[in-house]
Design a protein around this motif. Structure first.
Motif, short mmCIF file in Angstrom:
data_model
loop_
_atom_site.label_atom_id
_atom_site.label_comp_id
_atom_site.label_asym_id
_atom_site.label_seq_id
_atom_site.Cartn_x
_atom_site.Cartn_y
_atom_site.Cartn_z
N ARG A 190 0.81 -1.21 0.00
CA ARG A 190 0.00 0.00 0.00
C ARG A 190 0.85 1.26 0.00
O ARG A 190 0.33 2.38 -0.03
CB ARG A 190 -0.92 0.02 1.22
N ARG A 218 -9.05 -2.54 -3.49
CA ARG A 218 -9.44 -1.87 -2.24
C ARG A 218 -10.65 -2.57 -1.62
O ARG A 218 -11.69 -1.97 -1.33
CB ARG A 218 -9.74 -0.39 -2.50
N GLU A 236 -12.56 1.18 7.07
CA GLU A 236 -12.52 2.62 7.32
C GLU A 236 -11.09 3.14 7.37
O GLU A 236 -10.79 4.23 6.88
CB GLU A 236 -13.26 2.95 8.63
N ARG A 237 -10.19 2.37 7.96
CA ARG A 237 -8.80 2.84 8.07
C ARG A 237 -8.16 2.99 6.70
O ARG A 237 -7.46 3.97 6.43
CB ARG A 237 -7.97 1.85 8.90
N PHE A 238 -8.39 2.02 5.82
CA PHE A 238 -7.73 2.04 4.52
C PHE A 238 -8.55 2.68 3.41
O PHE A 238 -8.06 2.84 2.29
CB PHE A 238 -7.36 0.61 4.10
N GLY A 239 -9.80 3.01 3.70
CA GLY A 239 -10.66 3.51 2.63
C GLY A 239 -11.06 2.41 1.67
O GLY A 239 -11.25 2.65 0.48
N PHE A 240 -11.20 1.17 2.18
CA PHE A 240 -11.59 0.02 1.37
C PHE A 240 -13.10 -0.19 1.50
O PHE A 240 -13.76 0.44 2.32
CB PHE A 240 -10.86 -1.24 1.82
N ARG A 241 -13.60 -1.10 0.68
CA ARG A 241 -15.00 -1.52 0.81
C ARG A 241 -15.03 -2.97 1.26
O ARG A 241 -14.09 -3.74 1.02
CB ARG A 241 -15.72 -1.40 -0.54
N GLU A 283 -7.90 4.07 16.70
CA GLU A 283 -7.83 4.65 15.36
C GLU A 283 -7.84 6.18 15.46
O GLU A 283 -8.29 6.75 16.46
CB GLU A 283 -8.99 4.17 14.50
N PRO A 301 -16.33 7.34 12.26
CA PRO A 301 -16.79 6.67 11.02
C PRO A 301 -16.92 5.15 11.19
O PRO A 301 -17.81 4.54 10.58
CB PRO A 301 -15.68 7.02 10.01
N GLN A 307 -20.40 2.73 10.87
CA GLN A 307 -20.53 1.48 10.10
C GLN A 307 -20.95 0.32 10.99
O GLN A 307 -21.71 -0.55 10.57
CB GLN A 307 -19.20 1.17 9.40
#
Length: 870
Positions: A493, A604, A629-634, A670, A675, A679
């Motif tokens: 990454r 991602r 949320e940490r990595f901006g992944f789905r 975090e 955020p 979720q």
């Protein structure tokens, strides 16, 4: 004035001729000279479609040459007599080629050498860039050059640039009907005779675990374009490579073709004056006995070949086995526990045969569950040895329809190869053949690459040296060692993560001791779990024995058994965390990706490894949300469905409160937990904590305020480190009633000390805020002085009055640092008897300084005298 000459190699093919024609558009004054002949179909094309002056070498005074433009070769041996011109210092050499560099190559004053499928591609790009559009027939010739060199754009050496060049030529009017006519592979009588003779003389050599075919043939007459016969020969066999030696008109044409990266034909034929690609090369040599030449070719192959893969390179180890006398029911239980479908059957330690899940199910169906597995074991199954070539393993498994092959040495099972292992090995080879970069360059498949340079350039020197030391230690012990987990994930990454974990296929604790022994580092072993921590300066490394896990019931803690790296990675939570990097010196930096981790990092995506992942460990649902949320992944759709199913199945009720609390503590660490909390609410996971818990505007506001307060406090750069967990947990439980809050704390098994802090901090915060704003610096100090830093920050976070917030900020920034200049010793020297009065005086002095009434030491001394005279 000197003469400019455009030339290429002997026996020019379409790529050479097309490149010469294209070069003539760049050098309009130059003359095209063929040092030898052209292939028959090339000559036919030029005679039919290309009315151009074709000069022979005898037509040129070589002493008058001032510039030599060489295309489609860098080998002086392939230029014939023109090679002598290269020795003259007054000759300017311009070079255009697409072949890999060799040690004896020509070097020009100007060079354009690109790793593409054809030199015609390079010239097509140059003509396009310089806006020198080729005519339709020139475009057709260039297209023939590309098609011939790339095997109709199908050879592994084909690049994106070749395809783009072909598209450009088509736009310029290239005639594909003509291309198809000249690309036909129909054999003439002479070619058929040569191919038959090659088949009759072909012998197979096993070199470095690879199968190499060598063949010889002779013809009294020249046979044009004989090189493509080698492709035919290779396609008719299962060999990894083929070399043909054809005696034609007093010369010998040596042609080599390879379909594996371990055999580089260009390198093998370079000593014979040849050139080409790793997969296709040729050379022309003086006439000599074919048998002697064949021996020399084999010797060069033995010298240059990179050993192929053997069974030990692709096998999985260690292997789960079952004793001969154990029952069929025991075999079924072991298969389920370790998620395997075949078990080697052993007597003592010696291998006897195999038993499959189908065998077990049928035996159980017929009522033989209590019978020993030896009654049903397949004792005819094929086995491999450590150094059995992978190609041979592949052949046996296909011919016998065998999906599992034990690797046996001296009667003992040391590993096993499955069809998945073979497919992975074949795919790895495919990616290497199609241009995988050793420096970590990407491919579309993004499955295998080497990250050696990343480990060197992206890690601090001490961390990079530690990785090398780990590889050296593993080699000395005969183990395989890997860097695994978050460090590898974040390396891909582009993020630094020095929280390193090593996995060893062997004794992890002994590995840790030996590695530490080389540097004097400290080792902290954990014998029960076969793990150890090594502390080396500022670096801390967790080392574990490769292991697999088995869950006896949903949501339980796992049982651990020593296993292979593949099984070790399979037990992890998400595909992005299953990546490993080899540390052994031979393959240092090679990325291992069994489960598509690279793909999911690229896309991602957070994805579990199997359908029962959340049944085995429901806490992975919390982790999925946190990582996303940490990595901006789905989170993948399937993983989302599994989270929903886990809630419906009430799996979280089986989780201990401690495990949920630990996951929440990680959420609270975090940079911004809100955020993630949103979720968790979305997926229904907050109700796992308490059925009444839901995200309210009040909770959101408090989370935001706590976050902002912590960020502000962090910018003060103090040595204090507030416990974020207690602050955010207070915010999380804030919407609940007192009874529900205590029930939630009990469900989470909140540690007693933390629970006490939660209750006390909230009470203290509200008590202080009922008094504020105080409007007196001394009273602010007295109100906050006895509180913990967490209570003070919570008070600041929940304060709604700006004046109150300013007073708390003032305390943290300034007031708490205010102390009297006088000390107890000073009071004693002033003649005051020690006693409770000291505390009263010092408190009064601090108040005076806080209220800015006492500024100097003299002021304080005068104040003390007045105080004592009252």
């Amino acid at each position: 004035m000197g003469v400019e000459i455009i030339t290429s190699h002997l026996n020019a093919d379409f790529d050479a001729c097309a490149s010469m024609v294209a070069a003539s558009k760049l050098y309009p004054e130059a003359k095209m000279v063929f040092p030898g002949s052209q292939e028959k179909k090339v000559r036919d094309f030029l005679e039919n479609f290309f009315k151009m002056p074709l000069l022979r070498l005898r037509d040129i005074d070589t002493s008058s040459i001032s510039r030599l433009i060489v295309v489609d070769t860098k080998s002086p041996g392939r230029l014939g007599p023109l090679a002598e011109v290269l020795e003259r210092k007054d000759v300017e050499v311009h070079l255009f080629d697409h072949h890999a560099h060799g040690s004896s190559d020509i070097h020009g004053t100007e060079e354009v050498v690109e790793q593409v499928g054809a030199t015609a591609t390079i010239f097509s790009e140059i003509l396009k860039a310089r806006r020198k559009k080729p005519s339709a027939i020139e475009a057709t010739l260039l297209m023939l050059g590309i098609y011939e060199e790339t095997g109709h754009l199908l050879y592994p050496t084909t690049t994106e640039r070749d395809i783009m060049a072909a598209a450009y030529l088509l736009k310029c009017g290239a005639n594909l009907n003509i291309v198809a006519r000249y690309m036909k592979d129909e054999l003439g009588p002479a070619e058929v005779r040569l191919l038959n003779e090659c088949m009759a003389t072909a012998t197979e050599e096993a070199i470095g675990g690879l199968r190499v075919l060598t063949a010889t043939a002779s013809s009294e007459h020249y046979v044009g374009d004989a090189a493509h016969l080698c492709h035919r020969l290779l396609d008719m066999t299962h060999a990894d490579a083929a070399i043909m030696m054809l005696r034609l008109e007093g010369k010998i044409l040596v042609v080599g073709r390879s379909r594996t990266p371990q055999i580089n034909m260009a390198e093998a034929l370079e000593p014979f004056g040849g050139g080409g690609h790793p997969t296709a090369a040729s050379a022309t040599v003086e006439d000599s006995p074919l048998e002697l030449l064949q021996e020399r070719v084999v010797q060069e192959l033995q010298r240059t070949i990179k050993p192929g893969k053997f069974a030990e390179h692709v096998m999985t180890s260690p292997v789960i086995t079952i004793g001969l006398d154990e029952s069929v029911a025991a075999a079924e239980a072991k298969m389920t526990r370790f998620e395997v479908n075949v078990l080697p059957v052993i007597k003592g330690k010696d291998y006897l045969g195999l038993i499959s899940r189908e065998d077990v199910e049928k035996a159980t169906h017929h009522g033989y569950g209590s019978r020993p597995v030896g009654d049903f074991a397949n004792t005819d199954a094929s086995t491999a040895e450590r150094y059995t070539p992978v190609r041979e393993v592949e052949r046996r498994m296909v011919e016998r329809n065998q999906r599992f092959m034990p690797v046996v040495v001296e009667g003992r099972v040391i590993g096993a190869i499955t069809r998945t292992d073979l497919l992975r090995s074949l795919y790895d080879d495919y990616l290497r053949r199609t241009g995988i970069k050793e420096d970590g360059g990407r491919t579309q498949g993004m499955v295998v690459k080497n990250v050696r340079s990343w480990l060197r350039n992206r890690f601090p020197e001490d961390a990079s040296n530690l990785l090398k030391l780990a590889g050296e230690t593993a080699d000395s012990m005969g183990h395989a060692a890997y860097l695994v987990g978050g460090t590898v994930r974040d390396l891909l990454r582009g993020q630094e993560n020095l929280d390193m974990d090593f996995v060893v296929e062997g004794d992890g604790i002994e590995f840790a001791r030996q590695m530490a022994g080389r540097t004097g580092a400290k080792v902290y072993p954990h014998e029960r779990f076969k793990t150890a921590k090594v502390v080396m300066g500022q670096l801390r490394v967790d080392i574990a024995t490769a292991r697999t896990e088995h869950y006896d019931s949903p949501a339980s803690l796992p049982s651990v058994t020593a296993s292979s790296i593949k099984k070790d990675l399979y037990r992890r939570d998400f595909t992005i965390n299953t990546l490993a990097v080899r540390l052994n010196q031979e393959n240092f930096g090679q990325l291992v990706d069994f489960f598509g981790g690279q793909r999911d990092i690229k896309e991602r995506t957070i994805r579990v490894l199997h359908n029962l992942s959340l049944v085995e460990d429901p806490t992975r649902a919390f982790r999925a949300v946190r990582f996303a949320e940490r990595f901006g992944f789905r989170i993948s759709r399937h993983t989302r469905n599994l989270i929903s199913s886990a809630i419906k199945m009430r799996l979280f009720e089986k989780l201990s409160g401690t495990r949920i609390y630990d996951e929440l503590a990680l959420v609270f660490e975090e940079s911004d937990p809100l955020p993630i909390i949103r979720q968790l609410e979305k997926y229904g996971l907050l109700k796992v904590i308490n059925p009444s818990l839901e995200l309210t505007a009040e909770m959101e506001g408090l989370f935001t305020s706590v976050h902002d307060t912590l960020v502000w406090f962090g910018m003060l750069f103090t040595d204090e480190h507030p416990q974020k967990t207690t602050l955010y947990l207070t915010a999380l439980l804030s919407p609940l009633k007192t009874r529900e809050r205590m029930e939630a704390a009990e469900r989470l098994s909140v540690p007693a000390r933390t629970l006490s802090c939660l209750v006390r901090q909230m009470e203290e915060a509200h008590n202080v805020l009922r008094q504020m704003p105080l409007g007196d610096r001394a009273k602010v100090y007295d109100a906050l002085e006895h509180l913990s830093i967490e209570s003070i920050l919570l008070t600041m976070a929940i304060a709604r009055n700006d004046e109150a917030k300013k007073e708390i900020a003032s305390y943290l920034l300034e007031l708490r640092k205010v102390n009297p200049m006088l000390s107890g010793t000073d009071l004693k020297e002033m003649g005051i008897e020690p006693g409770p009065v000291y505390s009263e005086i010092l408190k009064a002095l601090r108040h005076g300084r806080l209220r800015l009434k006492l500024e100097t030491r003299q002021d304080e001394e005068n104040f003390v005298k007045e105080f004592m005279n009252k």
